[in-house]
Motif scaffolding. Sequence first.
Motif, PDB file in Angstrom:
ATOM      1  N   GLN A 203       1.641   4.016  -3.174  1.00  0.00           N
ATOM      2  CA  GLN A 203       1.470   5.480  -3.033  1.00  0.00           C
ATOM      3  C   GLN A 203       2.695   6.208  -3.601  1.00  0.00           C
ATOM      4  O   GLN A 203       2.570   7.201  -4.320  1.00  0.00           O
ATOM      5  N   ARG A 204       3.871   5.665  -3.281  1.00  0.00           N
ATOM      6  CA  ARG A 204       5.113   6.304  -3.750  1.00  0.00           C
ATOM      7  C   ARG A 204       5.197   6.209  -5.282  1.00  0.00           C
ATOM      8  O   ARG A 204       5.619   7.151  -5.946  1.00  0.00           O
TER       9      ARG A 204
ATOM     10  N   GLN B  26      -5.989   3.552 -10.087  1.00  0.00           N
ATOM     11  CA  GLN B  26      -5.503   4.548  -9.132  1.00  0.00           C
ATOM     12  C   GLN B  26      -5.190   3.834  -7.826  1.00  0.00           C
ATOM     13  O   GLN B  26      -5.855   2.846  -7.486  1.00  0.00           O
ATOM     14  N   PRO B  27      -4.194   4.280  -7.072  1.00  0.00           N
ATOM     15  CA  PRO B  27      -3.923   3.613  -5.795  1.00  0.00           C
ATOM     16  C   PRO B  27      -5.109   3.756  -4.834  1.00  0.00           C
ATOM     17  O   PRO B  27      -5.835   4.755  -4.877  1.00  0.00           O
TER      18      PRO B  27
ATOM     19  N   ASP C 109       2.761   5.990  -7.376  1.00  0.00           N
ATOM     20  CA  ASP C 109       1.784   6.898  -7.972  1.00  0.00           C
ATOM     21  C   ASP C 109       2.300   8.337  -7.948  1.00  0.00           C
ATOM     22  O   ASP C 109       2.183   9.068  -8.933  1.00  0.00           O
ATOM     23  N   LYS C 110       2.911   8.669  -6.811  1.00  0.00           N
ATOM     24  CA  LYS C 110       3.432  10.038  -6.687  1.00  0.00           C
ATOM     25  C   LYS C 110       4.531  10.287  -7.722  1.00  0.00           C
ATOM     26  O   LYS C 110       4.540  11.315  -8.417  1.00  0.00           O
TER      27      LYS C 110
ATOM     28  N   THR D 157       0.388  -3.533  -7.164  1.00  0.00           N
ATOM     29  CA  THR D 157       1.487  -2.579  -7.350  1.00  0.00           C
ATOM     30  C   THR D 157       1.810  -2.409  -8.837  1.00  0.00           C
ATOM     31  O   THR D 157       2.044  -1.288  -9.311  1.00  0.00           O
TER      32      THR D 157
ATOM     33  N   TRP E 146       0.844  -1.206   0.000  1.00  0.00           N
ATOM     34  CA  TRP E 146       0.000   0.000   0.000  1.00  0.00           C
ATOM     35  C   TRP E 146       0.873   1.248   0.000  1.00  0.00           C
ATOM     36  O   TRP E 146       0.674   2.172  -0.789  1.00  0.00           O
ATOM     37  N   LEU E 147       1.916   1.241   0.875  1.00  0.00           N
ATOM     38  CA  LEU E 147       2.812   2.405   0.959  1.00  0.00           C
ATOM     39  C   LEU E 147       3.590   2.592  -0.342  1.00  0.00           C
ATOM     40  O   LEU E 147       3.705   3.701  -0.869  1.00  0.00           O
TER      41      LEU E 147
ATOM     42  N   LYS F  44      -6.886   4.700  -1.609  1.00  0.00           N
ATOM     43  CA  LYS F  44      -6.509   5.744  -0.643  1.00  0.00           C
ATOM     44  C   LYS F  44      -6.541   5.217   0.781  1.00  0.00           C
ATOM     45  O   LYS F  44      -5.694   5.549   1.596  1.00  0.00           O
TER      46      LYS F  44
END
Lengths: 447, 568
Positions: B37-38, B120-121, B40-41, B111, B33-34, B123
Motif C-alpha cells: 500500500q505504501r 494494483q495493490p 503504491d502511494k 510487492t 500487504w501494508l 485493497k
Amino acid sequence: MRPYKILLFMTGILVVLAALCIVLPGRVTIGGTEVRWPTLTQVFDAQTAAKEVEIPDRLWNLDDPKEAALDTTAIVLTTDSVTPSAPSVVPPKVVVDSTTDSRIFLSRFYASLQTTDSCKVRIVHYGDSQIEEDRITQQIRETLQQRYGGSGVGLMPLLQTIPSLTVRQELRMNGRLISASQAQQGPARYLVYGPKSMQRTDGLYGAMGQVAIMADSLVPGSEEVVVVCKPQTASAHYSTWRIFADSTIHYTVSGDTVHLTGRGAIYGLSQETNTGVIVDNIPMRGCLGTTVFTKIDSTQLATFYREENVRLIILQYGGNAIPENDKPETIHGFVKSYRKQVRYLRRCAPHADILFIGPSDMVRLKDGIWQSYPMISFMDKLLRKMCLEDNIAYFSLYQYMGGAGSMLRWREQGLAGSDGIHFYRNGARKAGNAVATWLLEPLTPNH
Amino acid sequence: MRNVYLMFVSWFFYYKTSGLFVAILAFVTLSDWLIAQRIDKAKSNNPESKIAKLWLTLSVMIDLGILGYFKYAYFFTNMFNDLTGSHVTIVDKIILPAGISFYIFQVISYTADVYCRRIQPVKNILDFGFYVSFFPQLVAGPIVRAEEFVPQLYKPFHLSRRMFGLAVFWIINGLAKKIILSNYLAVNIIDRVFDYPLLFSGFENLFALFAYSLQVYADFSGYSDIAIGLALLMGFYLPMNFNSPYKSQTPQEFWRRWHMSLGRWLKTYLYIPLGGNRKISIGTYIMLTIIALVSAGLTGWWLWIMIPFAALIAAMIIVPRVMKNNTQLKLFYSNLNSFITQVLGGLWHGASWNFIIWGGINGIGMIVNKIWRELHWHVRFVLMTALTGSLIYADEATHLPAWHLFAFWALIVWIGTAIRYIYWLLTEDKEIKNQKSKISNKIAQCWAILQTFVFITFTRLFFRSSSNLDPATANEQAWETAKNMVNQIGGAWNSAMIPDFIVEYKWVVAMFIAGMIIHWLPTNWKRRYRLWFSAMPLWLMVFVVCAALVVIYQFVTADMQPFIYFQF
C-alpha cells in the motif's frame, strides 16, 4: 458446471468407495491376483502396530532329544605353539542378580580383564550388516580400551570392501590401486557367508570367515600386494602389525604399510598392542549366522582363539532371519541353529565367554502402515531363553530400543535409516554405547 | 465470500500441518500487504520515488530475513565458524515451517509487481491473505506470481464441463504419480540406496540414481498436478509447473520445462534485475563475490576459487569494453547472470553445500551446452577427442572410480560425436547438409534427450544426497553419500548380478520402465487421452476414478521389496 454437480460427483465417488468397503472382505483374489481394499472398520480404526502373534507352547521348548549326543568337548590342538592362557588372577567382584541377569555368564571374561597389564585380551565381534564400518564395535572397543588399555582396530581383511570409520585402507596389487568396488580385480576372495561362487569346500576361511588367496604365479615375487591402513581415530593407533597368513606369504612392515609377496592364503591383518584389550569387528553382510561358524574349520578357529587369547566372543545376528519369515516355527528353527553355532564356538574356544546381541527392532510397510515385523519379539525372547539355558550372556537390542515400533521412533529421531532396518551412524553409536555400558556395569563400583 | 472462506480453510490447513507457524504466514501477509500500500502511494505521487524503493527493500529484507533464519541459520553459522574459527551456536533445533520458501517467494512477487506497476495493490487484506495462503499450492507450489493470480480474485466462479473433467484428471494423475511411481520407487529402492550406498553394488546405485530422477519428477509434478486440479475445481487457474522435462534436448530446455513456476520467478525477480542478457549490474558483482566467498570458505580452497574469480571479475570489466559483437556480448551477460541464478536457485532448494554444487553444475552445464552448439563440427570433434583422451589417461593413471565414471561417459559421448561428425562430413560433401532427413533428425533428438537426461540425473547425485537432512550435519552427510555413490557406480561392476537384480526387483524395474515410457509418450497422445477422459459421461467418470483409486490403493498397501544383497 454448477457447484452442486461437483458435490454430487464427489458424493458419488464416496458412495462407490464405501460400497466397496462393505462388499469386499479386505482382500479378494481376482483371476489369481490379490486385490486389497480396506473394510469400513479399517478405514475408521487404522491400526498402527502389528498384532501380537500367538506362539504355540511347544515352540518355546528348544530341547531336542536328537541333539543330546552333541559333542561338547573342546577341540584338541596338536600344535605346541599355543601360548599359555592368561595368568590366573583373583576374579573381580561382579555384582549381578544371578537368577535374571545373564552377565553372570561373563565372569571368566571379567576375570581376564584384570590381566590386561601383562597380556592381551581379545574380543571378537561377529555380526551382520548392522556392524559394518566398525559400527557398534567401535564403541565397545573404545570403552574397554579406555579402561583396560590397549589400542588398534584389530582384525581387518586384506581388502576392505566396506570402508571403516576407524581405519582407511588402500590396497595396491602390482602397483595398481584396487578399490573396494573393484574387488574382483584383486586377489581371489572367499567368504564363508558369501554366495556359492565365493565359498570354498575345505572350510579354511580363518577366524574372520574370509580369506584372500594371493599369487597364482609360481614365480615368487611376481605379484606384490601393498596395503596401507591409516587409523582415522586416536584410539585406532597401534604398536604392532599382525599378519594372519600361510607361511608361504612373506611380508615386510613399514609404518602404516605392509608389503606382501608369495603364494598362499591371507586370513587377515591386524593392528594391535601386545597388552590391553583388542576388539575385532567382523561384519558378515546378509548373513543369517545360523550355519556360518560350523562351516569354518574347527582347528583353525580353535588355534586362533587360543593363541590370540580370545576371552569373549560377541555374536550379533538375527536381523536377516526376520524379514522373510512370519512363521514362529521358522524362527524356532533358526534359534536352534544359533544354539548349534554357539556350542560349536564353545568347543573351539573353551576359555572364552559368549555374548549374544539380539536383533534390533525392524519395521516394514505392511498394508500401507509401517509396523514391526511380527516375529522379532518371539525371536528376542527365544534367543534369551536359549542363551540362559546355554550359559550365554544376552543383550536385547530390541528391548533397549523400546520394543515393538521403536524403530519408527529411532527413525524419526534420525537414528535409523528409511529401510527400517539399519541404524545410521549416530544410532549405531547410541546402541554401541549401550552395549558397552551394559557390559562393564557389573565391574563398575557402586553398581 | 468464497475467498474469505477459502483463506480461513487454508489457514486451518496450515495450522494442522505447521502449528503456530501460522503466525509467520499471518505476519508476512500483513507486512507485505501494508508495505505494498505504501509503495503504491509513493509511486502514485512520484513514479521514480526513492521512498517506494526503500519500502520494497524493507519488504524484501523482512521476507528474506525470515526465510534466511529458518532455512539458512545453521548453514551460515557453520560457515562463519569455519571462516573465523569461532564457536558461535544458535538454538538447538530450528524446525522449518512447511512451504515457507514458496509463500515467501509469492509475497515477494506481489510487492515487486506492485512496485513495477504490473498490478494494483489488493485493497482487501482478506483477499490478499487468500492469495498467499491458498491451500492447494501453499506447501509445494506452483509458485503463483501475483500478476497471474490476483486478477482472478475478482472474477466470479466459472468452471466448464470440460475443465471440470480436466481438474479430476489432474488430481487422479497426480495421485497416481505420487503413490505408484514416487512412493513405491522411493520405499523399495531409492531411499535404501541413498541411505546406505555401500550396501549396494554399482549397478544398484546407478539404477537408484536414475529411478530417483523419475521419482523426484513424479513426486513434485504429482503434487503440482493435484494442486492444479484442486484449484481448478474451485475456479482458479494455477500455472503449469512441469512439461515433460525429460524430453528436453538441452539443459536450458530442461529448466524451461522443470518447476516452471520457480524458473519464471527466478527469471523475473532475479535474472532480469541482475541484468539478464543486457548488462552486468552491481548485483552481478555482489552475488558473484558472495558465491566465491561462500565456496572458498566452505572448501578452504581459497587459491583455487579466488584465481578464477579474479579472472572472471577482470573479464567482466574488460570484455564489455573490447567486445564489439553485440550478440556475443549478450551471450556473455546472459551466461554470467544465468549461472548466478542457477547457483542461488540451488541454494533456495536447501541449506547445504551440495545444493550449491548442484546449482553450479547446472549453471556450468547450460553455459557449456550453449557454447558447444555454437562451435564448428571440426572443433567439436577435436575438443571431444582431447577431453576423452585426457579422461581415459586420468582413469588409467589413478584408477579412481570418479575418473572411471567420467572417462566412461566421455567415451560414450565421443562415440556419438564421432558418428555425427562423420555424418556431417558426408552430407556436407554432397551439399545436402540443410536437407536433414527425418530419421537422422529423430536419432539426433533422441541422442540429445538421452544426454540431457543423463546429465540432469547425475547432477541429482548432489541434490538427493542433501535432501531431508538435519541442517547441522547436512554438508558432511550429503558429501559422504555422494562420494560413496560415485565410488560404487564408478567401480567395477559384477555384471553377472544384473539379471539377478532384475528378477528380484522385477516390480521396481517394471515401474521405472513404465514411468519413463509414459513420460516419453508424444505430447499429442497425452493431450488426446486427457481430453477423452474429461469428455466422458459423469457416471462413467465416477467409476473410472474409483477403479483408479483401487489400483492406487494396491500400491499404498503393497508389501515391501525384501532386502537382497548382491555385493559382498
